[in-house]
Write a protein that holds these residues in place. Structure first.
Motif, PDB file in Angstrom:
ATOM      1  N   ALA A   3      16.860   8.429 -23.602  1.00 16.72           N
ATOM      2  CA  ALA A   3      15.686   9.122 -23.070  1.00 16.72           C
ATOM      3  C   ALA A   3      15.342   8.497 -21.724  1.00 16.72           C
ATOM      4  CB  ALA A   3      14.521   8.984 -24.046  1.00 16.72           C
ATOM      5  N   PRO A   4      14.802   9.281 -20.798  1.00 16.95           N
ATOM      6  CA  PRO A   4      14.487   8.739 -19.479  1.00 16.95           C
ATOM      7  C   PRO A   4      13.397   7.667 -19.540  1.00 16.95           C
ATOM      8  CG  PRO A   4      13.725  11.018 -19.667  1.00 16.95           C
ATOM      9  CD  PRO A   4      14.477  10.697 -20.908  1.00 16.95           C
ATOM     10  N   GLY A  50       7.692  -0.093 -18.243  1.00 17.31           N
ATOM     11  CA  GLY A  50       8.693   0.941 -18.445  1.00 17.31           C
ATOM     12  C   GLY A  50       8.351   1.688 -19.722  1.00 17.31           C
ATOM     13  N   TYR A  51       8.332   3.012 -19.660  1.00 16.64           N
ATOM     14  CA  TYR A  51       7.846   3.826 -20.775  1.00 16.64           C
ATOM     15  C   TYR A  51       8.879   4.879 -21.169  1.00 16.64           C
ATOM     16  CZ  TYR A  51       3.611   1.660 -19.073  1.00 16.64           C
ATOM     17  OH  TYR A  51       2.684   0.729 -18.653  1.00 16.64           O
ATOM     18  N   VAL A  52       9.090   5.006 -22.470  1.00 15.83           N
ATOM     19  CA  VAL A  52       9.952   6.033 -23.033  1.00 15.83           C
ATOM     20  C   VAL A  52       9.097   6.856 -23.974  1.00 15.83           C
ATOM     21  CG1 VAL A  52      11.927   6.489 -24.523  1.00 15.83           C
ATOM     22  CG2 VAL A  52      12.051   4.654 -22.829  1.00 15.83           C
ATOM     23  N   GLU A  53       8.983   8.148 -23.671  1.00 20.53           N
ATOM     24  CA  GLU A  53       8.189   9.063 -24.491  1.00 20.53           C
ATOM     25  C   GLU A  53       6.798   8.499 -24.760  1.00 20.53           C
ATOM     26  OE1 GLU A  53      10.755   9.799 -27.839  1.00 20.53           O
ATOM     27  OE2 GLU A  53      12.110  11.018 -26.634  1.00 20.53           O
ATOM     28  N   GLY A  54       6.186   7.920 -23.722  1.00 23.03           N
ATOM     29  CA  GLY A  54       4.819   7.425 -23.809  1.00 23.03           C
ATOM     30  C   GLY A  54       4.653   6.022 -24.358  1.00 23.03           C
ATOM     31  N   VAL A  75      10.427 -10.539 -17.118  1.00 21.90           N
ATOM     32  CA  VAL A  75      11.145  -9.264 -17.215  1.00 21.90           C
ATOM     33  C   VAL A  75      11.752  -9.148 -18.610  1.00 21.90           C
ATOM     34  CG1 VAL A  75      13.022  -7.859 -16.288  1.00 21.90           C
ATOM     35  CG2 VAL A  75      11.707  -9.356 -14.758  1.00 21.90           C
ATOM     36  N   PHE A  76      11.450  -8.049 -19.296  1.00 20.81           N
ATOM     37  CA  PHE A  76      12.076  -7.828 -20.600  1.00 20.81           C
ATOM     38  C   PHE A  76      12.099  -6.355 -20.957  1.00 20.81           C
ATOM     39  CE2 PHE A  76       7.599  -8.365 -21.848  1.00 20.81           C
ATOM     40  CZ  PHE A  76       7.402  -7.332 -22.749  1.00 20.81           C
ATOM     41  N   VAL A  77      13.020  -6.034 -21.841  1.00 24.91           N
ATOM     42  CA  VAL A  77      13.104  -4.731 -22.503  1.00 24.91           C
ATOM     43  C   VAL A  77      13.071  -5.041 -23.992  1.00 24.91           C
ATOM     44  CG1 VAL A  77      14.530  -2.689 -22.919  1.00 24.91           C
ATOM     45  CG2 VAL A  77      14.457  -3.711 -20.631  1.00 24.91           C
ATOM     46  N   GLY A  85      20.388   0.630 -20.169  1.00 25.52           N
ATOM     47  CA  GLY A  85      20.224   0.613 -18.716  1.00 25.52           C
ATOM     48  C   GLY A  85      18.790   0.507 -18.252  1.00 25.52           C
ATOM     49  N   TYR A  86      17.854   0.358 -19.185  1.00 25.13           N
ATOM     50  CA  TYR A  86      16.445   0.305 -18.802  1.00 25.13           C
ATOM     51  C   TYR A  86      16.105  -0.942 -17.990  1.00 25.13           C
ATOM     52  CZ  TYR A  86      15.668   4.103 -22.201  1.00 25.13           C
ATOM     53  OH  TYR A  86      15.699   5.292 -22.888  1.00 25.13           O
ATOM     54  N   GLY A  87      16.710  -2.069 -18.320  1.00 17.20           N
ATOM     55  CA  GLY A  87      16.452  -3.297 -17.561  1.00 17.20           C
ATOM     56  C   GLY A  87      16.877  -3.134 -16.113  1.00 17.20           C
TER      57      GLY A  87
END
Length: 136
Positions: A3-4, A50-54, A75-77, A85-87
């Motif tokens: 998801a974006p 960073g947000y995925v689907e809210g 910095v973390f995911v 690939g979000y990081g």
């Protein structure tokens, strides 16, 4: 396909409880940190979520004078969202932020040298010139 990831520096969107939980329970660099310390760090820095689907799934904090120096921190995911690939997207957005154009960057990492090297970070050429005064 992942998801974006939507990236924002809107302070009001940050999930401070989640950020504190991750930093205090899962990070190697801030384990046991108090909520008050996390809040103060957020209040005094430029932060990115960073947000995925809210849902907030990633975070980065920049300590900067907006002129010639920026220190990339925290910095973390979240583990459930790693490997997508979000990081990389988050770091690219932070480094590309218009407010930070032209600043020199520093960071410290135990395990992500490859990621940061891909963005132009390199080891200190003369580490013997640098000093630090650790927090008590």
């Amino acid at each position: 396909m992942a998801a974006p990831l939507r990236i924002s520096s809107g302070r009001d969107e940050l999930d401070v409880a989640m950020i504190h939980r991750y930093l205090s329970e899962q990070s190697y660099w801030k384990r046991g940190v108090a909520l008050e310390v996390v809040r103060k760090g957020i209040d005094n820095a430029l932060c990115f979520g960073g947000y995925v689907e809210g849902q907030q799934v990633a975070f980065a904090r920049v300590v900067t004078d907006y002129t010639d120096f920026a220190y990339l921190r925290d910095v973390f995911v979240l583990p459930a969202f790693q490997g997508r690939g979000y990081g990389r997207q988050l770091v690219a957005a932070v480094l590309g932020d218009e407010r930070l154009r032209g600043v020199g960057w520093m960071l410290a990492t135990d395990d992500a040298q490859g990621l940061y090297a891909s963005f132009g970070f390199e080891s200190l050429a003369t580490p013997e010139k640098y000093m630090r005064r650790p927090a008590p």
